[in-house]
Enzyme design. Structure first.
Site, PDB file in Angstrom:
ATOM      1  N   SER A 129       0.801  -1.219   0.000  1.00 51.49           N
ATOM      2  CA  SER A 129       0.000   0.000   0.000  1.00 51.49           C
ATOM      3  C   SER A 129       0.837   1.274   0.000  1.00 51.49           C
ATOM      4  CB  SER A 129      -0.945  -0.003   1.205  1.00 51.49           C
ATOM      5  OG  SER A 129      -1.809  -1.109   1.165  1.00 51.49           O
ATOM      6  N   HIS A 180       0.257   4.562   4.075  1.00 55.92           N
ATOM      7  CA  HIS A 180      -0.543   5.213   3.048  1.00 55.92           C
ATOM      8  C   HIS A 180      -0.169   6.693   2.915  1.00 55.92           C
ATOM      9  CE1 HIS A 180      -4.148   2.202   2.784  1.00 55.92           C
ATOM     10  NE2 HIS A 180      -2.984   1.581   2.895  1.00 55.92           N
TER      11      HIS A 180
END
Length: 198
Positions: A129, A180
């Site tokens: 991610s 993220h």
């Protein structure tokens, strides 16, 4: 439009070998570590998993790199691999194979480094991610500073994707928010280095 895939499977492999290899690693590692119940594969999983304590206290620094390839749930591996296949090809073409893979790994590692510094000491994590959000960051840079390299429709799509992904980041369960956010920031920061200023 950057994100419309018209290639067949063989063409995709030929045109985007780095994306293909990364996607294959995701899938193979997931099957090995989450589907096949063999102790040796569980040992591999334990070796690859990100863990702040083991990095900070035990000095197992490879864990800043290896979690990029490891996924712990079907939803996670499908989402990240789909995102890679959808959003990665244009970047692989624009940057070239070597620059793309270096940027991808750098952004993923940055996400894991900040997870180490900002996250809880006992936090474990895995997934691509941070690198995926790094790709979004590169597109964000293009959308605002290098509009000559990205069409209007692609800009609109990526901005919507980033907003939706950030909402999911803060509303979903078991998500590494640090990877993220700092992956995204790393992508934006890397933009002028890999694409240059106009």
């Amino acid at each position: 439009m950057f994100f419309v895939r018209t290639e067949n499977f063989q063409q995709f492999i030929r045109y985007y070998p780095v994306i293909t290899a990364l996607a294959a690693i995701h899938i193979i590692l997931f099957i090995m570590t989450e589907v096949i119940p063999l102790n040796v594969f569980q040992e591999i999983k334990a070796f690859l998993l990100g863990n702040n304590y083991l990095v900070q206290v035990e000095g197992e620094y490879w864990r800043l790199f290896t979690p990029i390839f490891l996924h712990l749930s079907l939803t996670h591996v499908v989402f990240n691999t789909f995102s890679l296949v959808l959003f990665g090809p244009a970047l692989e073409v624009m940057l070239g194979k070597v620059k793309f893979i270096l940027a991808y790994l750098f952004m993923g590692i940055i996400g894991n480094v900040f997870t180490l510094f900002v996250g809880p000491l006992l936090m474990s994590h895995a997934g691509a991610s941070g690198a995926i959000f790094g790709m979004f960051g590169l597109y964000l840079y293009l959308s605002f500073f290098r509009r000559d390299l990205i069409d209007h429709q692609s800009r609109q799509v990526i901005l919507v994707i980033i907003v939706v992904s950030l909402v999911m980041t803060f509303t979903g369960a078991n998500i590494n928010v640090y990877a993220h956010l700092f992956g995204l920031i790393a992508g934006v920061a890397l933009g002028p280095i890999v694409f240059g200023n106009k």
